[in-house]
Design a protein around this motif. Sequence first.
Motif, PDB file in Angstrom:
ATOM      1  N   MET B 215      36.447   9.371 -18.250  1.00 58.07           N
ATOM      2  CA  MET B 215      37.074  10.665 -18.511  1.00 58.07           C
ATOM      3  C   MET B 215      36.073  11.774 -18.206  1.00 58.07           C
ATOM      4  SD  MET B 215      39.253  10.248 -22.001  1.00 58.07           S
ATOM      5  CE  MET B 215      40.445   8.925 -22.212  1.00 58.07           C
ATOM      6  N   VAL B 216      36.587  12.952 -17.922  1.00 58.01           N
ATOM      7  CA  VAL B 216      35.708  14.104 -17.748  1.00 58.01           C
ATOM      8  C   VAL B 216      35.999  15.146 -18.825  1.00 58.01           C
ATOM      9  CG1 VAL B 216      34.889  15.925 -16.221  1.00 58.01           C
ATOM     10  CG2 VAL B 216      35.460  13.690 -15.274  1.00 58.01           C
ATOM     11  N   ASP B 217      37.194  15.688 -18.830  1.00 60.52           N
ATOM     12  CA  ASP B 217      37.494  16.725 -19.824  1.00 60.52           C
ATOM     13  C   ASP B 217      38.168  16.149 -21.068  1.00 60.52           C
ATOM     14  OD1 ASP B 217      39.692  16.283 -17.965  1.00 60.52           O
ATOM     15  OD2 ASP B 217      40.762  17.676 -19.256  1.00 60.52           O
ATOM     16  N   GLY B 218      39.030  15.146 -20.884  1.00 62.42           N
ATOM     17  CA  GLY B 218      39.733  14.567 -22.033  1.00 62.42           C
ATOM     18  C   GLY B 218      40.924  15.398 -22.489  1.00 62.42           C
ATOM     19  N   GLY B 220      43.502  16.433 -20.149  1.00 56.70           N
ATOM     20  CA  GLY B 220      44.612  16.382 -19.191  1.00 56.70           C
ATOM     21  C   GLY B 220      44.432  17.299 -18.004  1.00 56.70           C
ATOM     22  N   MET B 221      43.214  17.710 -17.745  1.00 50.44           N
ATOM     23  CA  MET B 221      42.992  18.719 -16.732  1.00 50.44           C
ATOM     24  C   MET B 221      42.478  18.157 -15.404  1.00 50.44           C
ATOM     25  SD  MET B 221      40.114  20.537 -15.747  1.00 50.44           S
ATOM     26  CE  MET B 221      38.932  21.092 -16.933  1.00 50.44           C
ATOM     27  N   CYS B 222      42.007  16.898 -15.396  1.00 52.46           N
ATOM     28  CA  CYS B 222      41.349  16.455 -14.160  1.00 52.46           C
ATOM     29  C   CYS B 222      41.948  15.196 -13.543  1.00 52.46           C
ATOM     30  CB  CYS B 222      39.865  16.248 -14.410  1.00 52.46           C
ATOM     31  SG  CYS B 222      39.465  14.756 -15.318  1.00 52.46           S
ATOM     32  N   GLY B 223      42.528  14.324 -14.329  1.00 51.48           N
ATOM     33  CA  GLY B 223      43.096  13.112 -13.748  1.00 51.48           C
ATOM     34  C   GLY B 223      42.093  11.995 -13.504  1.00 51.48           C
ATOM     35  N   CYS B 225      41.140  10.002 -15.586  1.00 52.81           N
ATOM     36  CA  CYS B 225      41.533   8.908 -16.475  1.00 52.81           C
ATOM     37  C   CYS B 225      42.855   8.270 -16.053  1.00 52.81           C
ATOM     38  CB  CYS B 225      41.662   9.459 -17.882  1.00 52.81           C
ATOM     39  SG  CYS B 225      42.886  10.779 -17.954  1.00 52.81           S
ATOM     40  N   PHE B 235      47.972   9.910 -17.397  1.00 48.95           N
ATOM     41  CA  PHE B 235      46.628  10.374 -17.743  1.00 48.95           C
ATOM     42  C   PHE B 235      46.340   9.804 -19.132  1.00 48.95           C
ATOM     43  CE2 PHE B 235      46.387  14.594 -15.138  1.00 48.95           C
ATOM     44  CZ  PHE B 235      46.646  13.883 -13.983  1.00 48.95           C
ATOM     45  N   CYS B 237      44.092  10.241 -21.265  1.00 48.92           N
ATOM     46  CA  CYS B 237      43.603  11.119 -22.345  1.00 48.92           C
ATOM     47  C   CYS B 237      44.730  11.869 -23.051  1.00 48.92           C
ATOM     48  CB  CYS B 237      42.547  12.087 -21.833  1.00 48.92           C
ATOM     49  SG  CYS B 237      43.157  13.319 -20.691  1.00 48.92           S
TER      50      CYS B 237
END
Lengths: 499, 279
Positions: B215-218, B220-223, B225, B235, B237
């Motif tokens: 995960m990066v942001d956790g 739902g902003m980056c995908g 996950c 996603f 997260c």
Amino acid sequence: MKKTELFEPGLTERLSREREKDWRKNLRREISAQKRLTIPRHKMPEQPPAQRIRNFLEVNLGYSLEMAKEEAQRCLDCGNPGCVAGCPVAIDIPTFIKYIEAGELDKALDKIRETNGLPAICGRVCPQEVQCEKNCNLVKAGKEPVAIGHLERFVADYLSLRSELNIEPGCVNSSRGKIAVVGSGPSGLTVAADLARLGYQVTVFEALHVPGGVLAYGIPEFRLPREILHSEINFIRSLGVEIKTNFIVGKTASPSDLREAGYSAFFLGTGAGLPGFMNIPGENLLGVYSANEYLTRVNLMKAFRFPDFDTPAPAARKVAVIGGGNVAMDAVRTALRLGAAEAVIYYRRSRAEMPARVEEIRHAEEEGVVFNFLTVPVRFLGDEKGRLRGMVLQRLTLGEPDASGRPRPVPVPGSEFEVEVDLAVVAIGQSPNPLLVKQVDGLKLGRWGNVEVDSETMASSLPGVYAGGDAVRGGATVILAMGDGRRAAKAIDKFLRKC
Amino acid sequence: MNRIILNERLVPNIFHLVVEAPEIASSARPGQFVMVIPDEKGERIPLNVADWDKSKGTIDLVFMNLGVSTRKLAGFKTGDFLEGVAGPLGRPAEVVDFGQVLLVGGCYGLAGLYPLARELKERGNQILFLAEARSRAYIYWENRIRKVTDEFLTAFRADCFSSDKDLEEIILGLKSWKPQLSRVVVMGCSYLLFTVSEITRKIGLKTRVNLNPLMVDGTGMCGACRVTVHGKTYFACVDGPEFDGHGVDWQEYFSRRKAFLSQEELALVHLVKKLDSQE
Ligand SMILES: Cc1cc2nc3c(=O)[nH]c(=O)nc-3n(C[C@H](O)[C@H](O)[C@H](O)COP(=O)(O)OP(=O)(O)OC[C@H]3O[C@@H](n4cnc5c(N)ncnc54)[C@H](O)[C@@H]3O)c2cc1C
Ligand code: FES
């Protein structure tokens, strides 16, 4: 002029009152209009392409004081300034430019700040060519427009170290009511600043650990150095605004928790954080990224300084970026800086329809980015380990205009071809962040999950709840988000006075 | 910044952190996680919330010391500050009247499942808890878990990849012992999630797995996950982290988790060198 009038009644009178002041008249007389017309537009000094693709430092170096004054002299100070009408927040552009010509930089900055809380940022990222500069009367005279964006940036940077601010810091009076602003992007920061100046107690809640929204996680440092962002945010803090990071409204606390804690009005500036994918085979292969992930790793998490910083970015030789907007340009230029040997844009329309700022397109070209128009991927190809190794593309032609007014791309049968790539970045757009807005009972949403608002007051379907920026518009621009913030601040003030 | 109230080693490679985070403590639900940023140069990593104390305003995190970030966390002392903790994130696990539920936990999952066990128990469910570990020396929080469960069982495996047989025997045995058993929830290493899902698939026993993708942001902003479940992309997260174990595309899941393997090694070497030079 109509649009701006709607936004700010009495603007025309105010502009002409300023213009008729003696110092302005004298300044106009000092250099003849004819002479002004002969001064060529000053090019922005830049890092040379071969050097800049090896670093993350800002490409544009900024005007010197002398260049800025000369550029300011090009402005004719005309009676019907089209530039102001083209500015979504109606900055009094002629007045700030004439202050530069007169060497009164403090006054120039104060003038901008009357309507724009983030000048150093807007000077860098606004699409001036379709706003203020498009309407500059020099264009009608067959000349290049005054470099309004470069001048705005110059003033903000030149004075960024000035400790004393001429704007009175907000005198926060808690009895006036507490306001919760969700999201610290340009829309949220603008609402917060405006309401703090009116004496309200404002808290900005930000889900990430750094404030700024897209300015912090999306736009790369080579376009917007983070010190600039930090000093703009510190300015907003100095007005008395509290920014709470690592706070996800709807998770860390619900809107009703916040209401109970005494917040009586809300602004949802939650942005368009949901990355779009194409829903084609192979999109979950290792090596296919959303632009948001790729840019967040590099910008927010500083992967370009890995391993000194812990977050890695994917390494790649052949990079394909899908899309034609600012996000795509940022991703493809980031890839070059991270060492890609080949960085290619695939865009489904033609050059003329590319939504990116012209400066970004030019910079990308100078840096060696290859552009492939009228092409779209239909399939990603992987190896036995699930890693991306290539993609199948299809050619398109432009057909009838679609709902957006742009020609609709139509596939050319039998035109499929294959290319080798080891990193693909999908930059085809974002939609409103659903995390909070889908959870709020009674909040009316549009087709794309965008918050529906009254376009004048930014009021949502729930009393006391306002929204603006990308959460309302989908992926738009910094300045439109700020314009929304200004309108919402006015309406929130009115709303709280009544209750 | 979040103050560390306690940092203890539970078993050789598993640590327990108690961290000040009052807002999270008052909204956390079983099955949720937080994003932790160890220091100003750190990554954002997801950790399950293993417990919380509303009145003290603290949350409990249990993690396995594996990579750069968890190594940094393991090195913190009481009174130190974490750069940031954000959450609680993800959808809470379902807590309703299921009757009998089997919870299977391995490594950090023993602690991660603890709040779920407690709340399911409070709802009147009968809780069977199966702790999977290398040996008894790797089992922690046994007393704490026993208090909120009806049966506490163990399965030992020399390493992740050996003898799924025992696990299979235990689970199938449980099902014949408790025929009403209708739901399994698994948390722990990816291989455990996969193995249990494969076992229960054979007998059609509903199994929810707590996925732990990168995960990066956790939020739902980056995908980063993305996981595929029953042919659809989610996603983890925001749509998870709990999913139907019988629908997960495991091959994709395992391969996506390895996306940055070589960089992760590099980062660890870099950190170890830095720590050495400080000594
Ligand atoms: C890579 C990239 C390049 C761009 N380049 C340009 C450009 O050159 N010029 C230009 O004008 N525009 C550009 N844009 C578009 C511009 O950045 C956006 O239109 C603008 O930032 C929108 O502002 P906003 O305030 O609506 O939201 P955002 O900037 O999106 O900020 C929203 C914030 O809200 C936070 N948030 C969301 N949900 C919650 C919650 N529940 N609780 C707490 N916080 C929450 C998010 O974490 C985020 O920080 C670019 C966009 C991208 C992605
Ligand atoms: S971690 Fe970024 S979307 Fe889930």
